[in-house]
Structures are given as structure tokens and as C-alpha cells.
Design a protein around this motif. Structure first.
Motif, PDB file in Angstrom:
ATOM      1  N   GLY A 206       0.820  -1.208   0.000  1.00 49.92           N
ATOM      2  CA  GLY A 206       0.000   0.000   0.000  1.00 49.92           C
ATOM      3  C   GLY A 206       0.849   1.252   0.000  1.00 49.92           C
ATOM      4  N   THR A 207       0.256   2.339   0.466  1.00 51.84           N
ATOM      5  CA  THR A 207       0.962   3.619   0.528  1.00 51.84           C
ATOM      6  C   THR A 207       0.561   4.365   1.797  1.00 51.84           C
ATOM      7  N   ILE A 208       1.451   5.218   2.252  1.00 51.19           N
ATOM      8  CA  ILE A 208       1.180   6.131   3.365  1.00 51.19           C
ATOM      9  C   ILE A 208       1.462   7.532   2.861  1.00 51.19           C
ATOM     10  N   ARG A 209       0.577   8.466   3.171  1.00 53.52           N
ATOM     11  CA  ARG A 209       0.721   9.840   2.709  1.00 53.52           C
ATOM     12  C   ARG A 209       0.838  10.779   3.903  1.00 53.52           C
ATOM     13  N   ASP A 300       1.119   1.251  10.351  1.00 53.38           N
ATOM     14  CA  ASP A 300       0.455   0.601   9.227  1.00 53.38           C
ATOM     15  C   ASP A 300       0.687  -0.906   9.263  1.00 53.38           C
ATOM     16  N   GLU A 321      -7.734   6.071   8.333  1.00 51.53           N
ATOM     17  CA  GLU A 321      -7.926   7.252   7.486  1.00 51.53           C
ATOM     18  C   GLU A 321      -6.752   8.223   7.610  1.00 51.53           C
ATOM     19  N   HIS A 324      -3.879   7.379   5.306  1.00 61.31           N
ATOM     20  CA  HIS A 324      -4.111   7.301   3.861  1.00 61.31           C
ATOM     21  C   HIS A 324      -4.906   8.486   3.328  1.00 61.31           C
ATOM     22  N   ARG A 325      -4.620   9.662   3.854  1.00 59.86           N
ATOM     23  CA  ARG A 325      -5.295  10.853   3.370  1.00 59.86           C
ATOM     24  C   ARG A 325      -4.854  11.190   1.951  1.00 59.86           C
ATOM     25  N   THR A 326      -5.788  11.686   1.162  1.00 57.33           N
ATOM     26  CA  THR A 326      -5.451  12.143  -0.185  1.00 57.33           C
ATOM     27  C   THR A 326      -4.734  13.483  -0.082  1.00 57.33           C
TER      28      THR A 326
END
Length: 327
Positions: A206-209, A300, A321, A324-326
Motif C-alpha cells: 500500500g501507501t502512506i501519505r 500501518d 484514514e 491514507h489521506r489524499t
């Protein structure tokens, strides 16, 4: 640590790491940064003011407020060369202290990770333009006595950022020309002496932002800069003397290591490694001992591997949430 106190501290960490989008942050004082019509960053007003002195490279528009790379710079090579000249001059002038940490390492700049890069630029300068940076972090785990454990590193005391803090087993930004897995294999070998054949077995999960204005570090980034009045009546408004950290998109990778494997200090980025149970890792995330973005990667992992579960953690959805915020 009591469950409620742990949850509160971790939510505070998540908010701090993504507060660029919160009310009252420096976001309103930043100008969108466009290249070939595509937004790639957010430029603090103080930085935009300095860029006005380079009209052959940057166009700073007061209305609508934005910074554009000059359209005559049409190729990757032209943009990279022009950006390098400006940043080198700003470094030599002592315009922003962050440039004193010059590394001669380039990061690619693109709107999304899958897009062709528009240009590349000096790593330490990415914060000045608020461009999105990419890197990879390794969650190395194994089984000890039938229980899952994680390998963590402690950063060397000589590191320029977060010296002595806990870190993931291996991590690094993706330099120009290197993909995620190439970066991972390289960092694993250099930092923890993990053989390339073993590191190549890691899998992205996945990804973390994260996107956050600098606090104390932000004052260092822009120390000595003059207030700007670009698009802002009254000049130095609240937050206008802060730079955003680079927007970071991190694809964590998980690697199950043999039970008898032990990492070793390689290039001096780490001073030592620990094998901890997942409860120890969980408590460390809330303790403040982690480098903040590395704490998010470990968090995560705990969620992904069901060590933190919704029927035990009342704020489970908020934690997910927050990772993984946009941007």
C-alpha cells in the motif's frame, strides 16, 4: 500505556503529520507550483518572493496566485538545468539554511508516481517548493518463540535529521533513476547488510501519505527570509514564514526474515538494531521515540497484520484514514 492514552497520542501524531490541510495551517499562504500546466507542489510565499528574481525560470503570478516554471523550459533536461542553476545560486547566497545541507542527490518531480518525470532537483530543496517526494520503508519481521516480532533500527547520532530516533529496518528516498524496489534493495544492503536476494523478496503493501508544515524545522528552512506580500495584504501574516515539508508518499514494504537472520550496521546510517515484540513496537509509536514518518509505517504494519483490530481499538477507522489521506 493505557489504551485510551495510546490512541490519543497516535491520533495527535497522525494529525501533526497531515496538518497541512487543516484550518489555520500555512496552506493558504502557499502558491500552487505548476509545470507544463500540471500542479506539482506548493510554494510558500517567502520562497515565491525570492523566485521572482529569476524571471527566465519562474513566473510568479499574483492573481490567480501561483508559481509557474517558464514555458520555454520545455524538456526534462532544460528544466533540470535551469532549476539547478537557481538553487545553486540561492545556496551560495545563503538564502535558505536548508540548502546548506546540499547532498548532490536528485529527486524526480512528477504529479503522480506513475507519470513521466518533468524534471529533477536537489533533494534538500524539495521542501522549498513543496513537491511530492517518494521513498520506501521496510518493515522487517520474523517469528521468535512462536510470536511475531519486528526489527527496528536506531538512527545514528550524526544524522542531520532526527538523530538517535527509532527507524524502520531500512528506508530511503527514491533518487532520480531508481524505482521503489531498486531503492529498497539498495537501502537494505547499505543500512542493514540485508543481501539483495533476500531484500528482493519484500512486497509492497500500500501507501502512506503525509503533508505537514514545518514547525521548528520550518523556522530553520526559512530563517532569515523576508516577509512576502504576494497575494497577501499586510505582508507577514500568520503562517507565512513556514515552509511545507515535502508531500511524502511512502509505499511500505514487508519482508519476513528468517528467524536466525540478524541485521548489521552497514554505512553508518544506523547505530544499532533491535528485535521487539509487537506490543513493544506499539508502545514505541506513541512514545515519541520514533522518527515521525517511520512511526506511521510501523503503525500501518500493526494494522495490516491485525495486531490492532477494530473491536479492540475504538478509533480504528480514524487511524486508518489518518494514514491514507489524499494529498
Amino acid at each position: 500505556m493505557a489504551a485510551s492514552a495510546w490512541s490519543e497520542r497516535v491520533q495527535e501524531l497522525l494529525k501533526r503529520m497531515n496538518n497541512f490541510h487543516e484550518h489555520g495551517s500555512s496552506r493558504d499562504q502557499c502558491l500552487p507550483f505548476l509545470v507544463a500546466g500540471q500542479r506539482v507542489g506548493s510554494v510558500p510565499a517567502l520562497v515565491a518572493q525570492r523566485l521572482q528574481g529569476y524571471p527566465a525560470v519562474f513566473t510568479v503570478c499574483p492573481e490567480p496566485r501561483r508559481v509557474k516554471l517558464h514555458p520555454q523550459l520545455a524538456s526534462h533536461e532544460q528544466r533540470t538545468a535551469a532549476m539547478g542553476q537557481v538553487l545553486t545560486e540561492l545556496r551560495d547566497l545563503g538564502a535558505f539554511p536548508c540548502l546548506c545541507e546540499w547532498r548532490d542527490e536528485h529527486y524526480e518531480v512528477m504529479p503522480r508516481f506513475c507519470d513521466p518525470p518533468l524534471f529533477s532537483m536537489e533533494r534538500v530543496a524539495t521542501a522549498l517548493l513543496g513537491v511530492r517526494c517518494y521513498g520506501t520503508h521496510l518493515n522487517g519481521y520474523t517469528w521468535h518463540g512462536g510470536c511475531p516480532c519486528m526489527w527496528l533500527g536506531r538512527r545514528a547520532p550524526t544524522k542531520p535529521t532526527y538523530p538517535g530516533r527509532l527507524d524502520n529496518l531500512a528506508a530511503g528516498g527514491s533518487a532520480a533513476g531508481l524505482g521503489v524496489m531498486e531503492t529498497l534493495v539498495k537501502e537494505c544492503q547499505e543500512e542493514a547488510c540485508i543481501p539483495p536476494t533476500l531484500a528482493a523478496q519484500a512486497r509492497p503493501v500500500g501507501t502512506i501519505r503525509s503533508a505537514s508544515p514545518c514547525g521548528q524545522e520550518g523556522e530553520t528552512y526559512l530563517q532569515g527570509a523576508e516577509p512576502s506580500s504576494i497575494g497577501a495584504a499586510g505582508g507577514n501574516q500568520a503562517g507565512s514564514n513556514w515552509a511545507p515539508l515535502p508531500h511524502q508518499l511512502t509505499p511500505p514494504t514487508d519482508l519476513e526474515l528468517p528467524e536466525d537472520f540478524e541485521p548489521h550496521v552497514g554505512d553508518g546510517e544506523m547505530q544499532e538494531f533491535y528485535l521487539w515484540g509487537l506490543d513493544e513496537v506499539k508502545n514505541a509509536i506513541a512514545s515519541g521515540d520514533f522518527k515521525p514518518n517511520c512511526a506511521l509505517v510501523a503503525l500501518d504494519f500493526l494494522i495490516w497484520h491485525s495486531h490492532i483490530q477494530p473491536h479492540h481499538e475504538p478509533n480504528y477507522a480514524e487511524l486508518v484514514e489518518g494514514l491514507h489521506r489524499t494529498l
